[in-house]
Scaffold this motif. Structure first.
Motif, PDB file in Angstrom:
ATOM      1  N   LEU A   5      89.622 122.441 -53.045  1.00 35.44           N
ATOM      2  CA  LEU A   5      90.160 121.165 -53.505  1.00 35.44           C
ATOM      3  C   LEU A   5      91.202 120.613 -52.546  1.00 35.44           C
ATOM      4  CD1 LEU A   5      90.636 122.128 -57.276  1.00 35.44           C
ATOM      5  CD2 LEU A   5      88.676 120.969 -56.219  1.00 35.44           C
ATOM      6  N   ARG A   6      91.417 119.320 -52.628  1.00 36.45           N
ATOM      7  CA  ARG A   6      92.512 118.612 -51.931  1.00 36.45           C
ATOM      8  C   ARG A   6      92.516 118.854 -50.418  1.00 36.45           C
ATOM      9  NH1 ARG A   6      94.336 120.731 -56.600  1.00 36.45           N
ATOM     10  NH2 ARG A   6      95.160 122.562 -55.559  1.00 36.45           N
ATOM     11  N   HIS A   7      91.328 119.036 -49.835  1.00 33.55           N
ATOM     12  CA  HIS A   7      91.206 119.191 -48.380  1.00 33.55           C
ATOM     13  C   HIS A   7      92.102 120.316 -47.853  1.00 33.55           C
ATOM     14  CE1 HIS A   7      88.949 115.446 -48.387  1.00 33.55           C
ATOM     15  NE2 HIS A   7      89.919 114.897 -49.086  1.00 33.55           N
ATOM     16  N   ALA A   8      92.218 121.386 -48.624  1.00 36.16           N
ATOM     17  CA  ALA A   8      93.124 122.474 -48.248  1.00 36.16           C
ATOM     18  C   ALA A   8      92.776 123.075 -46.895  1.00 36.16           C
ATOM     19  CB  ALA A   8      93.106 123.555 -49.329  1.00 36.16           C
ATOM     20  N   TRP A   9      91.474 123.204 -46.595  1.00 34.28           N
ATOM     21  CA  TRP A   9      91.078 123.812 -45.331  1.00 34.28           C
ATOM     22  C   TRP A   9      91.494 122.934 -44.155  1.00 34.28           C
ATOM     23  CZ3 TRP A   9      90.205 127.639 -42.381  1.00 34.28           C
ATOM     24  CH2 TRP A   9      89.412 127.533 -41.232  1.00 34.28           C
ATOM     25  N   THR A  10      91.207 121.647 -44.226  1.00 27.35           N
ATOM     26  CA  THR A  10      91.530 120.764 -43.105  1.00 27.35           C
ATOM     27  C   THR A  10      93.038 120.599 -42.943  1.00 27.35           C
ATOM     28  OG1 THR A  10      91.254 118.834 -44.551  1.00 27.35           O
ATOM     29  CG2 THR A  10      89.349 119.515 -43.232  1.00 27.35           C
ATOM     30  N   ARG A  11      93.792 120.750 -44.038  1.00 28.84           N
ATOM     31  CA  ARG A  11      95.261 120.641 -43.968  1.00 28.84           C
ATOM     32  C   ARG A  11      95.930 121.980 -43.661  1.00 28.84           C
ATOM     33  NH1 ARG A  11      98.020 119.821 -48.273  1.00 28.84           N
ATOM     34  NH2 ARG A  11      96.451 120.297 -49.857  1.00 28.84           N
ATOM     35  N   ASP A  12      95.143 123.040 -43.577  1.00 29.44           N
ATOM     36  CA  ASP A  12      95.673 124.399 -43.447  1.00 29.44           C
ATOM     37  C   ASP A  12      96.656 124.719 -44.570  1.00 29.44           C
ATOM     38  OD1 ASP A  12      95.773 126.936 -42.336  1.00 29.44           O
ATOM     39  OD2 ASP A  12      97.487 126.445 -41.053  1.00 29.44           O
ATOM     40  N   ALA A  13      96.322 124.274 -45.771  1.00 30.38           N
ATOM     41  CA  ALA A  13      97.134 124.571 -46.951  1.00 30.38           C
ATOM     42  C   ALA A  13      96.618 125.877 -47.549  1.00 30.38           C
ATOM     43  CB  ALA A  13      97.057 123.430 -47.956  1.00 30.38           C
ATOM     44  N   GLY A  14      96.992 126.988 -46.925  1.00 26.94           N
ATOM     45  CA  GLY A  14      96.414 128.272 -47.268  1.00 26.94           C
ATOM     46  C   GLY A  14      97.354 129.222 -47.976  1.00 26.94           C
ATOM     47  N   LEU A  15      96.775 130.362 -48.368  1.00 28.66           N
ATOM     48  CA  LEU A  15      97.506 131.450 -49.002  1.00 28.66           C
ATOM     49  C   LEU A  15      97.107 132.751 -48.324  1.00 28.66           C
ATOM     50  CD1 LEU A  15      96.505 130.703 -52.727  1.00 28.66           C
ATOM     51  CD2 LEU A  15      98.383 129.648 -51.476  1.00 28.66           C
ATOM     52  N   ARG A  16      97.958 133.750 -48.433  1.00 31.36           N
ATOM     53  CA  ARG A  16      97.593 135.105 -48.005  1.00 31.36           C
ATOM     54  C   ARG A  16      97.516 135.963 -49.264  1.00 31.36           C
ATOM     55  NH1 ARG A  16      99.483 140.213 -45.811  1.00 31.36           N
ATOM     56  NH2 ARG A  16     101.617 139.825 -46.545  1.00 31.36           N
ATOM     57  N   ILE A  17      96.282 136.203 -49.734  1.00 28.66           N
ATOM     58  CA  ILE A  17      96.088 136.975 -50.956  1.00 28.66           C
ATOM     59  C   ILE A  17      95.118 138.141 -50.771  1.00 28.66           C
ATOM     60  CG2 ILE A  17      96.706 135.096 -52.523  1.00 28.66           C
ATOM     61  CD1 ILE A  17      93.749 134.534 -52.942  1.00 28.66           C
ATOM     62  N   ASP A  18      94.492 138.234 -49.603  1.00 26.89           N
ATOM     63  CA  ASP A  18      93.569 139.330 -49.300  1.00 26.89           C
ATOM     64  C   ASP A  18      94.309 140.322 -48.394  1.00 26.89           C
ATOM     65  OD1 ASP A  18      90.781 138.063 -50.235  1.00 26.89           O
ATOM     66  OD2 ASP A  18      91.978 136.529 -49.221  1.00 26.89           O
ATOM     67  N   HIS A  19      94.383 141.566 -48.840  1.00 31.31           N
ATOM     68  CA  HIS A  19      95.261 142.525 -48.163  1.00 31.31           C
ATOM     69  C   HIS A  19      94.539 143.836 -47.866  1.00 31.31           C
ATOM     70  CE1 HIS A  19      98.329 139.693 -49.383  1.00 31.31           C
ATOM     71  NE2 HIS A  19      98.106 139.939 -50.664  1.00 31.31           N
ATOM     72  N   LEU A  20      94.989 144.486 -46.807  1.00 27.32           N
ATOM     73  CA  LEU A  20      94.586 145.859 -46.490  1.00 27.32           C
ATOM     74  C   LEU A  20      95.860 146.691 -46.426  1.00 27.32           C
ATOM     75  CD1 LEU A  20      92.463 144.046 -44.225  1.00 27.32           C
ATOM     76  CD2 LEU A  20      91.350 146.189 -44.804  1.00 27.32           C
ATOM     77  N   LEU A  21      96.006 147.618 -47.375  1.00 28.00           N
ATOM     78  CA  LEU A  21      97.184 148.476 -47.452  1.00 28.00           C
ATOM     79  C   LEU A  21      96.803 149.870 -46.991  1.00 28.00           C
ATOM     80  CD1 LEU A  21      98.654 147.384 -50.917  1.00 28.00           C
ATOM     81  CD2 LEU A  21      98.855 146.268 -48.678  1.00 28.00           C
TER      82      LEU A  21
END
Length: 258
Positions: free
Chosen positions: A205-221
């Protein structure tokens, strides 16, 4: 060894994306989340033709986790999280692969908050913390890999103010993640990118990819035995821009030989 986590957001609907990425990136071990397929509909044949063995735990329409390997047998050690408050949901699979214990997980989203879904998220997190403690105490080389649905800090989101009321950024959730790390786990991306760890998710939604409106929720511990072998880590960000892509990008680590 290259180990990757990838929320594929529908393993059958996005199978061309998954197969293309496997061919180009050639990861050794992959943890998949959000299969959205019952056990009998998992594309094991197509993945085998691409060079990957697979173990999976699926359910119709929602959730689902899998481990893929092109470097040896997958020896399952746990199917479903012990003490899962709702074991009908397919969210955890664990196996020994290539001398490493790989735990693939898909932590509940938890929205809306407050409510039953948020309560389930916290309860599931407690069950994960208990399992992770047991794995840590074993001294084995272990990686916890998957979509944690946790934004650990304000540096892991494009605009923290917009996520104040979201279950992914709730104080209780971030505190649980911090307690998990305090067992001795190393957050691979944060370790090698202490200030500007790359995002792993961009909403449709809301052109998040083109705006680089991202999150870091995928992790390797990583347990201490694996953290000592960490040589590189990153996000295959370009995959998010492919046609019919998942809203997540693959996240990977490279491990030096033991």
């Amino acid at each position: 060894m290259k180990i990757t986590t990838f929320n594929v957001n529908g393993v059958n609907g996005r199978l061309p994306v998954l197969l293309r990425w496997l061919a180009e990136a050639a990861p050794d071990v992959v943890c998949l989340q959000e299969l959205k397929a019952p056990p009998g509909k998992f594309p094991a044949t197509a993945l085998r033709e691409a060079g990957y063995q697979a173990a999976w735990l699926g359910q119709p329409r929602w959730n689902g986790v899998a481990i893929l390997s092109r470097v040896g047998e997958i020896h399952e050690t746990q199917r479903g999280l012990p003490d899962d408050p709702d074991p009908t949901q397919s969210r955890y699979i664990e196996a020994a692969v290539g001398g490493v214990i790989v735990a693939g997980l898909y932590l509940p989203n938890g929205n809306p908050r407050p409510g039953a879904r948020f309560d389930y998220k916290l309860a599931w997190f407690e069950a994960l913390i208990a399992r992770a403690a047991m794995l840590m105490e074993s001294g084995a080389p272990v990686v916890l890999a998957g979509d944690f649905n946790v934004i650990p800090t304000e540096h892991d989101v494009y605009d923290a103010r917009r996520w104040t009321n979201d279950a992914l950024f709730a104080p209780e959730v971030r505190a649980a993640f911090a307690r998990l790390l305090a067992q001795g786990w190393t957050d691979a991306l944060r370790h090698l990118y202490p200030e500007n760890a790359p995002y792993t998710f961009w909403d449709y939604l809301r052109h998040a990819w083109t705006r680089d409106a991202g999150l870091r929720i995928d992790h390797l511990l990583l347990s201490p035995a694996l953290a000592a072998r960490l040589s590189d880590t990153g996000v295959d960000r370009e995959v998010r821009g492919w046609d019919r892509a998942s809203d997540h990008a693959p996240v990977w680590i490279d491990l030096a030989d033991a």
